[in-house]
Design a protein around this motif. Structure first.
Motif, PDB file in Angstrom:
ATOM      1  N   UNK A   6      35.196  30.783  -6.132  1.00 31.97           N
ATOM      2  CA  UNK A   6      35.704  30.016  -7.266  1.00 31.97           C
ATOM      3  C   UNK A   6      34.633  29.101  -7.860  1.00 31.97           C
ATOM      4  N   UNK A   7      33.509  29.003  -7.171  1.00 28.10           N
ATOM      5  CA  UNK A   7      32.442  28.177  -7.687  1.00 28.10           C
ATOM      6  C   UNK A   7      32.533  26.739  -7.232  1.00 28.10           C
ATOM      7  N   UNK A   8      33.569  26.430  -6.454  1.00 28.11           N
ATOM      8  CA  UNK A   8      33.697  25.055  -5.970  1.00 28.11           C
ATOM      9  C   UNK A   8      32.478  24.692  -5.129  1.00 28.11           C
ATOM     10  N   UNK A   9      32.010  25.671  -4.346  1.00 27.92           N
ATOM     11  CA  UNK A   9      30.754  25.487  -3.607  1.00 27.92           C
ATOM     12  C   UNK A   9      29.731  26.417  -4.228  1.00 27.92           C
ATOM     13  N   UNK A  10      28.890  25.904  -5.108  1.00 31.59           N
ATOM     14  CA  UNK A  10      27.941  26.760  -5.828  1.00 31.59           C
ATOM     15  C   UNK A  10      26.781  27.202  -4.927  1.00 31.59           C
ATOM     16  N   UNK A  11      26.001  28.139  -5.398  1.00 31.15           N
ATOM     17  CA  UNK A  11      24.834  28.594  -4.637  1.00 31.15           C
ATOM     18  C   UNK A  11      23.948  27.426  -4.246  1.00 31.15           C
ATOM     19  N   UNK A  12      23.508  27.410  -3.019  1.00 28.13           N
ATOM     20  CA  UNK A  12      22.667  26.330  -2.536  1.00 28.13           C
ATOM     21  C   UNK A  12      23.447  25.230  -1.854  1.00 28.13           C
ATOM     22  N   UNK A  13      24.747  25.185  -2.101  1.00 28.85           N
ATOM     23  CA  UNK A  13      25.567  24.144  -1.496  1.00 28.85           C
ATOM     24  C   UNK A  13      25.617  24.303   0.017  1.00 28.85           C
ATOM     25  N   UNK A  14      25.516  23.200   0.707  1.00 29.56           N
ATOM     26  CA  UNK A  14      25.581  23.249   2.171  1.00 29.56           C
ATOM     27  C   UNK A  14      27.034  23.207   2.597  1.00 29.56           C
TER      28      UNK A  14
END
Lengths: 242, 242
Positions: free
Chosen positions: B27-35
């Motif tokens: 859903x994009x809540x945790x975007x790429x790179x997010x830990x």
DNA sequence: TTGACTTATATGTCTAGACATATAATCGTG
DNA sequence: CACGATTATATGTCTAGACATATAAGTCAA
């Protein structure tokens, strides 16, 4: 030969178990349908706990190499069919991901009532309005691809107001119009005079051609033809099999 | 509605943890790179043992959805962009599905120790045995494509015993060796003397080139280059998008 | 023979620990 | 400040158990 030191230097036990089984499958020693030793047999053979062999088998199952069935055991799966995922991001992303600077140039834009040729290309019967666009994408100021596009305004009325002098139509569509289906046709041609000039290559040089048709639930959105210099550009599709 | 009972009827805890994280990524809540939360944090949140969250995270890592780095944590990976499913069945199926008769001709086969060029092409360091094959596929007795292939025998030992005089290597591999990853590179060239002769086309005519590399968990299986007459053949990829 | 019931068993999931290992962060020294 | 040594920490792997669950196989009755 210093190879074949199979037993020494194994990273971890479960990886070794996984590799051992994988090898037997790949060499055909265990053909599709063959039952792999039960977990308790592998536990005995490798002298480890059940969780360790379970991890190895679970990963093989996740990779679709084997199929696990309760009470029955684990079985070698048939090799999968081939299908490739062809990644075609929008042109800006494609070029910038190569570490090169992206350049865009609108060469031609015309709003017109669909001609017979337009209707055939879009696969529509009614003669609505269309936008015809010709533009050029460049990487580090060198021509990268030329684009010849037709947008069906009856499917995408908003496109009439879009400013394609700065934003490539592909990007605009990608961000404004969801699609449900598309078809790519890939072929090769040799450059004619006009193409050679647009791409700054020699007449008779090879060109990679990608024709893409995009629909949203049986409604044509756009038809685009991309011409790449065939000897310099490479379209890469990396994918996972299964 | 009796559906949407999210909390009830969860299959298993680790699957629920995996699904929860997957959802946030998609859903994009945790975007790429997010830990994503550390294991010990997830342990606290879900009230389970570390092995359980570890299993969930390991599967997400195996699926390339996240990347795990020691001491640093687990991070959301870049998602794939727009993608097309390019079906390339084996050549016989491709030709017979067009309603044409399939013909196959082995032109060259050699088993040798990998040369420096072979190793580079296969992306391997060690100098094991390889098979080099050249063959031609035809449709209704007209050349359809020529194939230039290298098989890594250390990955597919059985290929040494396969009879490629009747069965195309692509078919043989497809039916004997599962793959996990592949990469296609598509380009265009103009026919040189040798290619023109093999395909029975004019020198300087356009050719579509497909280079395919196939791996099984980081192990190269085969590298193949296919040359099609560019003006006659069209490679079609139809796919569904989102 | 067929269908329903029971049982044995292989996999599925989970725990509460343990030690190993890579590496980001910190500290100390020239 | 630059660079090497030390430390802290998150992940990687593993164990010796446990109970759950789907299902192949066997049993028995209609």
């Amino acid at each position: 030969m210093s190879l074949a030191t199979d037993t020494a230097d194994q990273p971890t036990l479960y990886k070794r178990i996984r590799a051992d089984i994988e090898k037997r499958i790949l060499t055909g020693e265990w053909p599709p349908g063959h039952r792999i030793p039960f977990e308790h047999e592998l536990v005995a053979r490798y002298g480890c706990s059940r969780m360790t062999v379970n991890k190895a088998l679970s990963e093989l199952a996740q990779a679709d190499l084997i199929e696990r069935r309760r009470r029955a055991g684990s079985f070698v799966r048939r090799p999968q069919h081939q299908s490739a995922v062809l990644k075609i991001a929008d042109m800006r992303a494609e070029i910038t991901s190569l570490g090169r600077s992206y350049g865009y140039e609108l060469m031609h834009r015309k709003l017109r009532t669909a001609t017979a040729a337009d209707r055939q290309r879009l696969g529509v019967k009614k003669a609505g309005k269309v936008i015809a666009i010709a533009c050029r994408h460049s990487a580090d100021s060198v021509p990268f691809a030329v684009e010849d596009r037709l947008i069906d305004l009856s499917s995408v009325p908003d496109a009439a107001n879009a400013d394609f002098s700065c934003e490539p139509p592909g990007s605009w569509l990608l961000h404004h119009v969801p699609w449900t289906e598309a078809e790519h046709t890939i072929s090769a041609i040799v450059a004619d005079d006009r193409t050679a000039e647009a791409l700054d290559i020699a007449v008779g040089a090879p060109c990679l051609v990608i024709d893409r048709y995009t629909w949203r639930s049986a409604r044509t959105i756009t038809a685009v033809r991309l011409l790449y210099p065939g000897d310099s550009h490479r379209l890469v599709a990396r994918f996972k099999g299964g």
